[in-house]
Design a protein around this motif. Structure first.
Motif, mmCIF file in Angstrom:
data_model
loop_
_atom_site.group_PDB
_atom_site.id
_atom_site.type_symbol
_atom_site.label_atom_id
_atom_site.label_comp_id
_atom_site.label_asym_id
_atom_site.label_seq_id
_atom_site.Cartn_x
_atom_site.Cartn_y
_atom_site.Cartn_z
ATOM 1 N N UNK A 43 0.794 -1.236 0.000
ATOM 2 C CA UNK A 43 0.000 0.000 0.000
ATOM 3 C C UNK A 43 0.825 1.284 0.000
ATOM 4 N N UNK A 44 2.103 1.198 0.251
ATOM 5 C CA UNK A 44 2.970 2.379 0.255
ATOM 6 C C UNK A 44 3.846 2.320 -0.994
ATOM 7 N N UNK A 45 3.654 3.226 -1.975
ATOM 8 C CA UNK A 45 4.396 3.129 -3.229
ATOM 9 C C UNK A 45 5.907 3.256 -3.076
ATOM 10 N N UNK A 46 6.357 4.065 -2.112
ATOM 11 C CA UNK A 46 7.800 4.227 -1.912
ATOM 12 C C UNK A 46 8.411 2.923 -1.422
ATOM 13 N N UNK A 47 7.789 2.312 -0.417
ATOM 14 C CA UNK A 47 8.307 1.041 0.111
ATOM 15 C C UNK A 47 8.189 -0.060 -0.933
ATOM 16 N N UNK A 48 7.066 -0.088 -1.657
ATOM 17 C CA UNK A 48 6.881 -1.104 -2.704
ATOM 18 C C UNK A 48 7.983 -0.991 -3.749
ATOM 19 N N UNK A 49 8.288 0.241 -4.137
ATOM 20 C CA UNK A 49 9.333 0.459 -5.140
ATOM 21 C C UNK A 49 10.691 -0.003 -4.613
ATOM 22 N N UNK A 50 10.976 0.279 -3.352
ATOM 23 C CA UNK A 50 12.252 -0.132 -2.764
ATOM 24 C C UNK A 50 12.376 -1.657 -2.710
#
Length: 197
Positions: A43-50
């Motif tokens: 649900x968090x795009x920054x964490x998902x991207x990382x």
């Protein structure tokens, strides 16, 4: 035949020969699908991207060891699923630890010990941040402190998206490798909290 038209197995074979262009084709081929899959759970795009960046970096680092019996896509999705599960478990531990820290300091509101730990954690983090190259630090701060997407950072700094991703991946790996040497588990949790502010 153009590189982008090669099969995954052919591209992996070229990766084993240290062909970075073949890796970039695989990266572009699967990054978005893995990101969408991960975002569905995180649900968090920054964490998902990382998390996806970490997985794709692992694909490059372990290119000489990976032996596929089937197709690459199921392998990547299986690895991504395991990464998501691991992240959720770690997040639960961190959340619990932060609650424990909060309870320990209840009634000691902003005690001298708390202030000392906070200053120490902040100081160590700042010291390590200052050791990043100027551009890498700028990319990291724009992502972490200004909550900008990699695409926004790339546009503002006139960099390619891959360059921004590489800077962030290298920065996060650097922090993981160097911070644990200097602080105990409690400070590590507090430091992670400070880094996410």
């Amino acid at each position: 035949m153009a590189l982008k038209d090669l099969t995954d197995h052919s591209l992996l074979k070229k990766c084993r020969q240290d062909d970075q262009s073949a890796y970039e084709i695989l990266f572009e081929r699967y990054f978005r699908r893995l990101f969408n899959f991960t975002l569905h759970y995180i649900k968090d795009p920054v964490i998902a991207e990382e998390l996806v960046m970490d997985l794709m970096l692992m694909l490059w680092k372990k290119r000489h060891q990976i032996e596929l019996r089937g197709d690459l896509l199921p392998y990547l999705f299986g690895a991504m699923r395991n990464t998501v599960i691991s992240h959720v478990r770690k997040r639960a531990i961190v959340t619990t630890s932060l609650e424990v820290i909060h309870n320990e300091f209840t009634g000691l509101a902003r005690s001298a010990d708390y202030d000392l730990y906070s200053r120490e954690a902040e100081g160590i983090y700042q010291q390590k941040l200052n050791k990043l190259s100027p551009q890498r630090r700028l990319v990291f701060e724009m992502s972490r402190f200004e909550n900008k997407s990699y695409a926004e950072i790339a546009g503002q700094l006139n960099l390619s998206l891959n360059t921004v991703r590489n800077h962030m991946t290298a920065s996060l790996q650097y922090f993981r490798e160097h911070l644990g040497k200097y602080i105990d588990a409690t400070l590590t949790v507090m430091l992670l909290f400070l880094m996410k502010r």
